[in-house]
Scaffold this motif. Structure first.
Motif, short mmCIF file in Angstrom:
data_model
loop_
_atom_site.label_atom_id
_atom_site.label_comp_id
_atom_site.label_asym_id
_atom_site.label_seq_id
_atom_site.Cartn_x
_atom_site.Cartn_y
_atom_site.Cartn_z
N THR A 45 -9.78 -28.00 -37.49
CA THR A 45 -10.46 -27.44 -38.66
C THR A 45 -11.79 -26.82 -38.22
O THR A 45 -12.16 -25.73 -38.66
CB THR A 45 -10.70 -28.53 -39.73
OG1 THR A 45 -9.44 -29.13 -40.06
CG2 THR A 45 -11.35 -27.95 -40.98
N LYS A 99 -10.34 -34.98 -48.97
CA LYS A 99 -8.88 -34.87 -49.06
C LYS A 99 -8.27 -36.10 -48.39
O LYS A 99 -8.93 -36.73 -47.54
CB LYS A 99 -8.39 -33.63 -48.28
CG LYS A 99 -8.80 -32.30 -48.89
CD LYS A 99 -7.63 -31.66 -49.62
CE LYS A 99 -8.04 -30.70 -50.71
NZ LYS A 99 -8.61 -29.46 -50.31
N TYR A 151 -4.81 -37.41 -46.25
CA TYR A 151 -3.59 -36.96 -45.57
C TYR A 151 -2.84 -38.16 -45.00
O TYR A 151 -3.37 -39.27 -44.96
CB TYR A 151 -3.88 -35.88 -44.53
CG TYR A 151 -4.76 -36.25 -43.35
CD1 TYR A 151 -6.15 -36.26 -43.44
CD2 TYR A 151 -4.20 -36.51 -42.10
CE1 TYR A 151 -6.96 -36.54 -42.35
CE2 TYR A 151 -4.99 -36.79 -40.99
CZ TYR A 151 -6.37 -36.81 -41.12
OH TYR A 151 -7.16 -37.09 -40.03
N ASP A 173 -12.74 -27.02 -45.74
CA ASP A 173 -11.51 -27.50 -46.36
C ASP A 173 -10.45 -27.53 -45.25
O ASP A 173 -10.23 -26.50 -44.59
CB ASP A 173 -11.08 -26.53 -47.47
CG ASP A 173 -9.79 -26.97 -48.13
OD1 ASP A 173 -9.82 -27.27 -49.33
OD2 ASP A 173 -8.74 -26.99 -47.43
N ILE A 209 -7.33 -27.38 -45.07
CA ILE A 209 -6.18 -26.45 -45.13
C ILE A 209 -6.67 -25.01 -45.10
O ILE A 209 -6.27 -24.23 -44.23
CB ILE A 209 -5.31 -26.72 -46.37
CG1 ILE A 209 -4.78 -28.16 -46.30
CG2 ILE A 209 -4.15 -25.73 -46.44
CD1 ILE A 209 -3.98 -28.60 -47.48
N LYS A 210 -7.59 -24.66 -46.02
CA LYS A 210 -8.07 -23.26 -46.06
C LYS A 210 -8.76 -22.88 -44.75
O LYS A 210 -8.67 -21.75 -44.29
CB LYS A 210 -9.08 -23.09 -47.20
CG LYS A 210 -8.42 -23.01 -48.56
CD LYS A 210 -9.41 -22.42 -49.57
CE LYS A 210 -9.28 -23.13 -50.90
NZ LYS A 210 -10.42 -23.87 -51.33
N GLN A 228 -8.28 -24.28 -41.75
CA GLN A 228 -7.56 -24.64 -40.51
C GLN A 228 -7.61 -23.44 -39.55
O GLN A 228 -7.26 -22.32 -39.93
CB GLN A 228 -6.09 -24.95 -40.82
CG GLN A 228 -5.29 -25.25 -39.57
CD GLN A 228 -3.77 -25.31 -39.84
OE1 GLN A 228 -3.32 -24.91 -40.91
NE2 GLN A 228 -3.03 -25.82 -38.89
N HIS A 271 -0.25 -30.25 -39.67
CA HIS A 271 -1.64 -30.25 -40.15
C HIS A 271 -1.66 -29.97 -41.66
O HIS A 271 -2.35 -30.66 -42.41
CB HIS A 271 -2.43 -29.16 -39.40
CG HIS A 271 -3.86 -29.06 -39.79
ND1 HIS A 271 -4.89 -29.34 -38.94
CD2 HIS A 271 -4.45 -28.68 -40.96
CE1 HIS A 271 -6.05 -29.15 -39.55
NE2 HIS A 271 -5.80 -28.74 -40.79
N VAL A 272 -0.88 -28.98 -42.07
CA VAL A 272 -0.84 -28.62 -43.49
C VAL A 272 0.05 -29.61 -44.25
O VAL A 272 -0.34 -30.14 -45.30
CB VAL A 272 -0.28 -27.19 -43.68
CG1 VAL A 272 -0.24 -26.81 -45.15
CG2 VAL A 272 -1.10 -26.20 -42.87
N PHE A 301 -1.12 -33.02 -45.70
CA PHE A 301 -1.95 -33.08 -46.92
C PHE A 301 -1.10 -32.97 -48.19
O PHE A 301 -1.62 -33.04 -49.30
CB PHE A 301 -3.00 -31.96 -46.89
CG PHE A 301 -4.11 -32.25 -45.91
CD1 PHE A 301 -5.24 -32.97 -46.30
CD2 PHE A 301 -4.03 -31.82 -44.60
CE1 PHE A 301 -6.25 -33.26 -45.39
CE2 PHE A 301 -5.04 -32.10 -43.68
CZ PHE A 301 -6.15 -32.82 -44.07
#
Ligand code: SAM
Length: 283
Positions: free
Chosen positions: A72, A217, A219, A241, A243-244, A246, A266-267, A270
């Motif tokens: 990230t 978040k 995970y 964030d 995800i956004k 990454q 990774h995505v 979550f």
């Protein structure tokens, strides 16, 4: 005679592994420390009768606690590990040549010594020149740390009982926030959502962190030797964030060979089951 290691997951559920040898048993100032050898899981380390690491599945936990924040924010240079005495988290961090400093604060020197003696697969990078070991309480260590002195804090702790209790408190999380740089990330191990007693602690920890950090978040990963096998981690940041933000390209260009983590998981990690989402959303 057969020798079985048996651990109580709840008052009504037990988990057992057939073992070949009981390699070490000791009592430190903080907890009982044991190492066993088994056919299925290789060597494994337990503290107060609870599983910490096995040679067979430790890669899942250590991949997910390290590579998610590192992919990230690839600019992490100063990392702090709280707990983590087996060394697995430090081993994964040490694979990033961009990291300049890895401080590890473990309350119990016996865990480190025993891991060096018996679980080399985890302890093998504790002598890396960037690693500094401190044998003290992580709660006090962070209280005395300077503002914005780390880019990443990984809380690789035991459960919120005994020495690990303070690592799940609001004061501790407030200190983590203060000690992290503006683009800093906090990751912690967050128990299983599956059994109620653990889930309660997970929910409490999550509420506390969410009241302090703007981005939080949860995970998950599948860790066969932890209670229920379904394990959660908490991710908290002032800026990123997971995800956004990454950074797939940067991480993949490093060509690290990982056994569990990859850019897709990774995505996916979550994307939580509905019952876990409901649990996290309820008051
Ligand atoms: N992967 C493991 C798990 O989730 O079960 C955690 C492994 S690691 C061995 C956990 C370590 O946290 C233990 O060695 C324990 O001594 C350490 N620890 C517990 N409370 C601590 C505290 N307050 N400060 C520093 N280390 C602590």
């Amino acid at each position: 005679m057969e020798l079985w290691y048996t651990e109580e997951w709840t008052d009504n559920v037990r988990f057992s592994i057939k073992t070949d040898r009981h390699l070490f048993s000791g009592k430190s100032e903080f907890q009982t420390v044991d190492v066993f050898e088994s056919k299925e899981y290789g060597r494994f380390l337990t503290l107060d009768g609870l599983m910490m690491v096995t040679e067979k599945d430790e890669f899942i936990y250590h991949d997910m606690i390290v590579h998610v924040p590192m992919a990230t924010n690839p600019n992490i240079k100063r990392a702090l590990v709280i707990g983590g005495g087996d060394g697995g988290t430090v081993r994964e961090l040490s694979r990033y040549s961009t990291i300049e400093k890895i401080d590890m604060v473990e309350i119990d020197k016996m865990v480190v010594d025993v891991s060096r003696d018996y679980i080399d697969i985890c302890a093998c990078k504790l002598d890396d020149s960037r690693v500094n070991l401190y044998y003290e309480d992580g709660v006090a260590f962070i209280k005395n740390s300077k503002d914005k002195s780390y880019d990443l804090i990984i809380v690789d702790s035991t459960d919120p009982v005994g020495p690990g209790e303070g690592l799940f408190s609001v004061d501790f999380y407030n200190d983590c926030y203060r000690v992290l740089s503006d683009d800093g990330i906090l990751v912690n191990q967050n128990e299983t959502p599956y059994f109620e007693s653990y889930a309660r602690e997970m929910k409490r920890a999550n509420n506390k962190i969410s009241s302090i950090f703007p981005i939080t978040k949860v995970y998950q990963a599948h860790i066969p030797t932890y209670p229920s096998g379904h394990w959660l981690f908490g991710f908290a940041s002032k800026k990123f964030d997971p995800i956004k933000d990454q950074n797939r390209e940067a991480w993949e260009s490093l060509n690290l060979k990982t056994k569990y983590y990859n850019s897709d998981i990774h995505v996916g990690a979550f994307m939580l089951p509905q019952y876990v989402k409901d649990m996290l959303n309820e008051d």
